[in-house]
Design an enzyme around this catalytic site. Structure first.
Site, mmCIF file in Angstrom:
data_model
loop_
_atom_site.group_PDB
_atom_site.id
_atom_site.type_symbol
_atom_site.label_atom_id
_atom_site.label_comp_id
_atom_site.label_asym_id
_atom_site.label_seq_id
_atom_site.Cartn_x
_atom_site.Cartn_y
_atom_site.Cartn_z
ATOM 1 N N LYS A 22 -4.434 -15.599 13.850
ATOM 2 C CA LYS A 22 -5.469 -14.941 13.159
ATOM 3 C C LYS A 22 -4.725 -15.107 12.203
ATOM 4 C CE LYS A 22 -3.859 -10.110 12.215
ATOM 5 N NZ LYS A 22 -3.816 -10.036 11.321
ATOM 6 N N ASN A 23 -3.497 -14.850 11.491
ATOM 7 C CA ASN A 23 -3.221 -15.203 9.767
ATOM 8 C C ASN A 23 -3.711 -16.218 9.868
ATOM 9 O OD1 ASN A 23 -2.351 -12.875 10.238
ATOM 10 N ND2 ASN A 23 0.058 -13.331 9.605
ATOM 11 N N ARG A 94 -7.025 -5.109 5.325
ATOM 12 C CA ARG A 94 -6.186 -6.004 4.398
ATOM 13 C C ARG A 94 -6.735 -7.129 4.161
ATOM 14 N NH1 ARG A 94 -2.212 -4.700 -0.035
ATOM 15 N NH2 ARG A 94 -1.474 -6.605 0.276
ATOM 16 N N CYS A 118 -1.629 1.529 3.596
ATOM 17 C CA CYS A 118 -1.658 1.576 4.528
ATOM 18 C C CYS A 118 -0.431 2.008 5.444
ATOM 19 C CB CYS A 118 -2.490 0.083 5.109
ATOM 20 S SG CYS A 118 -0.601 -0.971 4.856
ATOM 21 N N ARG A 123 1.855 -1.448 0.260
ATOM 22 C CA ARG A 123 1.559 -3.111 -0.266
ATOM 23 C C ARG A 123 1.022 -3.325 -1.528
ATOM 24 N NH1 ARG A 123 -0.468 -5.070 6.075
ATOM 25 N NH2 ARG A 123 0.478 -7.075 5.499
ATOM 26 N N PRO A 124 1.396 -3.592 -2.607
ATOM 27 C CA PRO A 124 0.356 -3.728 -3.556
ATOM 28 C C PRO A 124 -0.653 -5.076 -4.059
ATOM 29 C CG PRO A 124 2.828 -3.828 -4.367
ATOM 30 C CD PRO A 124 2.430 -3.470 -2.845
ATOM 31 N N ILE A 125 -0.483 -5.414 -5.301
ATOM 32 C CA ILE A 125 -1.571 -6.882 -4.888
ATOM 33 C C ILE A 125 -1.455 -7.631 -6.071
ATOM 34 C CG2 ILE A 125 -3.722 -6.655 -3.437
ATOM 35 C CD1 ILE A 125 -5.020 -6.655 -5.921
ATOM 36 N N LEU A 127 1.436 -9.522 -7.712
ATOM 37 C CA LEU A 127 1.289 -10.689 -7.818
ATOM 38 C C LEU A 127 0.719 -11.527 -7.415
ATOM 39 C CD1 LEU A 127 4.759 -10.595 -5.171
ATOM 40 C CD2 LEU A 127 4.193 -10.899 -7.565
ATOM 41 N N ASP A 307 6.598 -9.621 11.987
ATOM 42 C CA ASP A 307 5.878 -9.390 12.670
ATOM 43 C C ASP A 307 6.101 -9.173 13.750
ATOM 44 O OD1 ASP A 307 3.479 -9.084 10.512
ATOM 45 O OD2 ASP A 307 2.687 -10.837 10.886
ATOM 46 N N VAL A 329 11.519 -7.171 4.878
ATOM 47 C CA VAL A 329 10.299 -7.115 4.202
ATOM 48 C C VAL A 329 9.302 -5.846 4.031
ATOM 49 C CG1 VAL A 329 7.815 -9.018 4.645
ATOM 50 C CG2 VAL A 329 10.049 -9.340 5.399
ATOM 51 N N ARG A 399 -7.360 -5.335 17.070
ATOM 52 C CA ARG A 399 -7.476 -6.125 15.814
ATOM 53 C C ARG A 399 -7.246 -8.208 16.260
ATOM 54 N NH1 ARG A 399 -4.401 -4.164 11.764
ATOM 55 N NH2 ARG A 399 -4.548 -6.292 10.844
HETATM 56 C C1 UD1 Z 1 0.998 -11.027 5.393
HETATM 57 C C2 UD1 Z 1 0.883 -11.714 7.364
HETATM 58 C C3 UD1 Z 1 1.580 -9.935 7.603
HETATM 59 C C4 UD1 Z 1 2.716 -10.538 7.504
HETATM 60 C C5 UD1 Z 1 3.228 -10.395 6.481
HETATM 61 C C6 UD1 Z 1 4.351 -11.057 5.529
HETATM 62 C C7 UD1 Z 1 -1.960 -11.782 6.870
HETATM 63 C C8 UD1 Z 1 -3.521 -11.378 6.984
HETATM 64 N N1 UD1 Z 1 -1.137 -11.144 7.005
HETATM 65 O O1 UD1 Z 1 0.258 -9.501 5.294
HETATM 66 O O2 UD1 Z 1 0.943 -9.624 8.969
HETATM 67 O O3 UD1 Z 1 3.667 -9.212 8.555
HETATM 68 O O4 UD1 Z 1 2.423 -11.292 5.323
HETATM 69 O O5 UD1 Z 1 5.131 -11.976 7.074
HETATM 70 O O6 UD1 Z 1 -1.426 -13.061 7.111
HETATM 71 N N2 UD1 Z 1 3.698 -7.511 -2.059
HETATM 72 C C9 UD1 Z 1 4.403 -7.077 -3.472
HETATM 73 N N3 UD1 Z 1 3.437 -7.912 -4.076
HETATM 74 C C10 UD1 Z 1 2.082 -8.152 -4.015
HETATM 75 C C11 UD1 Z 1 2.117 -8.618 -2.749
HETATM 76 C C12 UD1 Z 1 3.149 -8.782 -2.006
HETATM 77 O O7 UD1 Z 1 5.102 -6.530 -3.719
HETATM 78 O O8 UD1 Z 1 1.000 -8.616 -4.812
HETATM 79 C C13 UD1 Z 1 4.788 -7.326 -0.954
HETATM 80 C C14 UD1 Z 1 4.609 -6.222 0.382
HETATM 81 O O9 UD1 Z 1 4.610 -4.997 -0.694
HETATM 82 C C15 UD1 Z 1 4.972 -6.562 1.037
HETATM 83 C C16 UD1 Z 1 5.641 -7.586 0.857
HETATM 84 O O10 UD1 Z 1 5.472 -8.465 -0.968
HETATM 85 O O11 UD1 Z 1 6.305 -5.844 0.981
HETATM 86 C C17 UD1 Z 1 5.348 -8.840 1.682
HETATM 87 O O12 UD1 Z 1 3.692 -8.817 1.858
HETATM 88 P P1 UD1 Z 1 2.189 -10.108 2.270
HETATM 89 O O13 UD1 Z 1 4.146 -11.226 2.010
HETATM 90 O O14 UD1 Z 1 1.943 -10.356 0.465
HETATM 91 O O15 UD1 Z 1 2.242 -9.868 3.171
HETATM 92 P P2 UD1 Z 1 0.584 -10.142 3.062
HETATM 93 O O16 UD1 Z 1 0.101 -11.466 2.391
HETATM 94 O O17 UD1 Z 1 -0.333 -8.791 3.369
#
Ligand code: UD1
Length: 420
Positions: A22-23, A94, A118, A123-125, A127, A307, A329, A399
């Site tokens: 999936k990922n 997401r 969520c 889960r901010p963006i 980065l 996960d 994480v 899902r």
């Molecule tokens: C992906 C996976 C999810 C998995 C996660 C960690 C997909 C579709 N989903 O989610 O199943 O649990 O990796 O292995 O591939 N963070 C920030 N700022 C950002 C982005 C992330 O602070 O801009 C933080 C998040 O809040 C979290 C951590 O980084 O605490 C890890 O998130 P991230 O690796 O980005 O996970 P996803 O890509 O959302």
């Protein structure tokens, strides 16, 4: 809404085949937006999240040919009709934000509804946006949307403060069409990053170092269509490994990359589960005597995957002796603990630390799947618990797991699905 009814199932046995990841498939589908040519994806898992991504791509202007029976997807985006990922889709999934990098690279503009909070943390963006800014995009936020615009992206040196999977993927997809060289440091090393880079390179991108902490991308003028087979799902593999272990069964799992599940295998071995095999299959055998407890800390790959944290915790609850689990994480990824305790487990939480007093008698109960992996953990606990477990809100499980019930039944699990 549908529910699973799961009865204590005894030792699982037989063989199960893992689906495509999936990922891995979700970012690869987004990457197909980078070319006007057609792309063919194989080993695509039949999942709700894949349906949502198909819907999003269609709303952007892609032609999508779905053949999940054949585990195949055909994607072609001759023209981008809309550069927007609307709230209705981002709130459902997401990973919708992964179209931002490709849209920005192809059209110079992307407008994404902010994902917001969520069930497993904020889960901010930030980065993702830091990377787009460094590539020369202007970022504006307002009315629940974030918009990125750029006349032309240019290569840059970008250091991620945390090796975020999504940010690594999104920035990589933006940088492939940027002018010049991009160096991405402290990036995620997950196998799904490598699969995406392999697909992009087949499209004509020049990416080196995927799977290490530094990725180098030489921008190219355009990309072409490509054909790709998605890697096996390592989290589905891990979930079936736990299904074997929690029922003290012995199961052969096919279509696996053993390297991708090393951390889970190592921890199960520490507990006394035997794991062997070769090539793309493995036998997980927990039938051979007493199991012991262990401690687990989640980390970015190649550490123990977040996960798999909830499923492994369900297993630890059934093993004699105390265990400690530390989630590093995500914040707030312990929603399953209250539900496991309702089934007889004894788990206490202190911040990011969960303390499990193992070996308690688990009894079936009515429980709620709060997210995808939490739901899977409850289903696994239900296999081992005395009596009957009723799990509601199983759309979370569906899902991300292809034919979850059918595959478990094939191993002898007593699981059925009812419409409420
Ligand atoms: C992906 C996976 C999810 C998995 C996660 C960690 C997909 C579709 N989903 O989610 O199943 O649990 O990796 O292995 O591939 N963070 C920030 N700022 C950002 C982005 C992330 O602070 O801009 C933080 C998040 O809040 C979290 C951590 O980084 O605490 C890890 O998130 P991230 O690796 O980005 O996970 P996803 O890509 O959302």
């Amino acid at each position: 809404m549908a529910k699973f009814i799961i009865k204590q199932s005894g030792a699982l046995s037989g063989e199960v085949e893992v689906s495509g990841s999936k990922n891995a498939v979700l970012p690869i589908m987004a990457a197909a937006l980078l070319t006007e040519d057609g792309c063919e994806l194989n080993d695509v898992p039949a999942l709700r999240d894949v349906d949502v991504m198909c819907g999003l791509l269609r709303s952007i202007g892609s032609e999508v040919g779905e053949d999940y029976g054949g585990n195949r997807l055909l994607l072609q985006t001759r023209d981008i009709g809309s550069v927007e990922a609307p709230y209705e889709l981002v709130k459902k999934m997401r990973a919708s934000i992964l179209v931002m990098g490709p849209l920005l690279a192809r059209t110079g503009k992307a407008r994404i509804s902010l994902p917001g909070g969520c069930a497993i943390g904020a889960r901010p963006i930030n980065l993702h946006l830091k990377g787009f800014r460094a590539l020369g995009a202007a970022i504006e936020e307002g009315n629940g949307f974030v918009e990125a615009t750029a006349d032309r992206l240019h290569g840059s040196n970008i250091y991620l403060d945390f090796p975020s999977v999504g940010a690594t993927e999104n920035i990589m997809m933006a940088a492939v069409l940027a002018e010049g060289v991009t160096i991405l440091e402290n990036v995620a090393e997950e196998p799904e990053i490598v699969d995406l880079a392999n697909f992009l390179n087949k499209m004509g991108a020049r990416i080196k170092g995927a799977g290490t902490d530094t990725i180098k991308i030489e921008g190219v003028g355009s990309l072409k269509g490509a054909r790709h087979s998605v890697i096996p799902d390592r989290i589905e593999t891990g979930t079936f490994m736990i299904a074997a272990a929690i029922t003290r069964g012995s199961v052969v799992i096919r279509n696996v990359v053993p390297d991708h599940v090393k951390p889970v295998a190592a921890k199960l071995r520490e507990c006394g589960v035997s794991i062997d095999g070769g090539g793309d299959s493995m036998r997980v055998d927990a039938s051979g005597g007493r199991l012991v407890s262990t401690d687990v800390k989640t980390l970015p790959y190649p550490g123990f995957p977040t996960d798999m944290q909830s499923q492994f915790m369900a297993f630890l609850a059934t093993v004699e002796g105390p265990s400690v689990v530390i989630e590093t994480v995500f914040e707030n990824r312990y929603m399953h603990i209250g539900e496991l305790n309702r089934m007889g487990a004894s788990i206490k939480i202190e911040g990011s630390i969960a303390m499990i007093e193992g070996g308690r008698l688990m009894r079936g109960a009515q429980v709620l799947a709060t997210d995808l992996r939490a739901g899977a953990a409850l289903a696994l606990a239900g296999l081992a618990a005395e009596g009957s477990t009723e799990i509601s809100e199983i759309y979370h499980i569906e899902r991300g797991y292809s034919d979850f019930m059918g595959k478990l039944r094939g191993l002898g699990a007593n699981i059925s699905r009812i419409e409420d």
